[in-house]
Design a protein around this motif. Structure first.
Motif, short mmCIF file in Angstrom:
data_model
loop_
_atom_site.label_atom_id
_atom_site.label_comp_id
_atom_site.label_asym_id
_atom_site.label_seq_id
_atom_site.Cartn_x
_atom_site.Cartn_y
_atom_site.Cartn_z
N PRO A 1 -2.63 13.83 22.94
CA PRO A 1 -1.43 13.69 23.79
C PRO A 1 -0.52 14.90 23.73
O PRO A 1 0.02 15.34 24.76
N ARG B 1 0.22 17.41 26.87
CA ARG B 1 1.60 17.65 27.32
C ARG B 1 1.90 19.15 27.38
O ARG B 1 2.50 19.63 28.34
N ARG B 2 1.48 19.88 26.37
CA ARG B 2 1.75 21.31 26.34
C ARG B 2 1.04 22.06 27.45
O ARG B 2 1.57 23.03 28.01
N THR C 1 -0.12 20.87 30.38
CA THR C 1 0.12 20.39 31.73
C THR C 1 1.38 21.04 32.28
O THR C 1 2.44 20.96 31.65
N GLN D 1 3.95 17.00 34.90
CA GLN D 1 4.17 16.16 33.72
C GLN D 1 4.24 14.67 34.08
O GLN D 1 3.93 13.82 33.25
N LEU E 1 1.21 12.32 33.25
CA LEU E 1 0.77 12.03 31.89
C LEU E 1 0.58 10.53 31.61
O LEU E 1 -0.39 10.16 30.92
#
Length: 210
Positions: free
Chosen positions: A163, A167-168, A170, A175, A178
């Motif tokens: 996860p 997140r980093r 994308t 975002q 997600l």
């Protein structure tokens, strides 16, 4: 599950070698492979590597991305540009994938696959010609959420991002997608159901099990 360090090039070679001996479970003439992963995991890059490794070994393959089978914007964006449910369930035209990509590769099919259907930039049909695949050629389908549709696959590969890594990697404008990948992990658990698992939190140092 134990994962072993590997390079992307070597992974492409090992998957290609596996495909050389793979026989479709339904008796068809075309092995069908899914390389599943979020856009941030770049599954298309691995599909291209496998395609090139097969070419060097004298075997034809066709890379198909699900981003060429998006639904028209009027359908995709009916509930807004950042609707998570629509992204998860309605953005990709799975019916067209069944009909235009998998159907021709069924036993007795003619092997003529449509490589893409819709251009999301122009929001128009691509009008691409069908590509005839000789018997023994492989289909390399890449994109997100592939393992939730019960496609007739002979080999499935999932590129896993934690996860935090997802997140980093994308982009900020994406975002909002997600939660869809969190739901996919909970409902489908592709890290367990895939035949081959690739962990790519650090894209420079992938690891795999298969």
């Amino acid at each position: 599950m134990r994962l072993e360090a590997i390079t992307w090039d070597r992974l492409g070679e090992l998957l290609a070698e596996r495909l050389l001996d793979l026989r479709p479970a339904d008796g068809g003439a075309w092995p069908r492979v899914a390389i599943d992963g979020a856009p941030a995991a770049r599954p298309g890059d691995l599909a291209a590597r496998v395609c090139e490794a097969l070419r060097i070994r004298g075997r034809t393959s066709l890379v198909v991305g699900t981003d060429g089978f998006l639904r028209p914007a009027s359908v995709r964006l009916e509930h807004g540009r950042q609707d998570v449910e629509s992204y998860y369930s309605d953005w990709y035209d799975t019916g067209a994938l069944w009909r235009e990509v998998f159907g021709p590769l069924d036993p007795g099919g003619d092997g003529r696959v449509l490589p893409d259907l819709w251009d999301p930039v122009t929001d128009r049909a691509t009008r691409s010609p069908y590509v005839p695949l000789p018997p023994g050629s492989s289909l390399l389908l890449h994109g997100p959420f592939l393992l939730r549709h019960w496609f007739p696959l002979d080999l499935s590969v999932h590129i896993l991002l934690s996860p935090g890594a997802l997140r980093r990697r994308t982009p900020g404008t994406e975002q909002w997608t997600l939660p869809a990948f969190e739901r996919y992990a909970q409902e489908t658990d592709p890290a367990v159901t895939a035949d081959v698992l690739v962990r790519a939190d650090d894209p420079r140092h992938p690891a795999w099990s298969g």
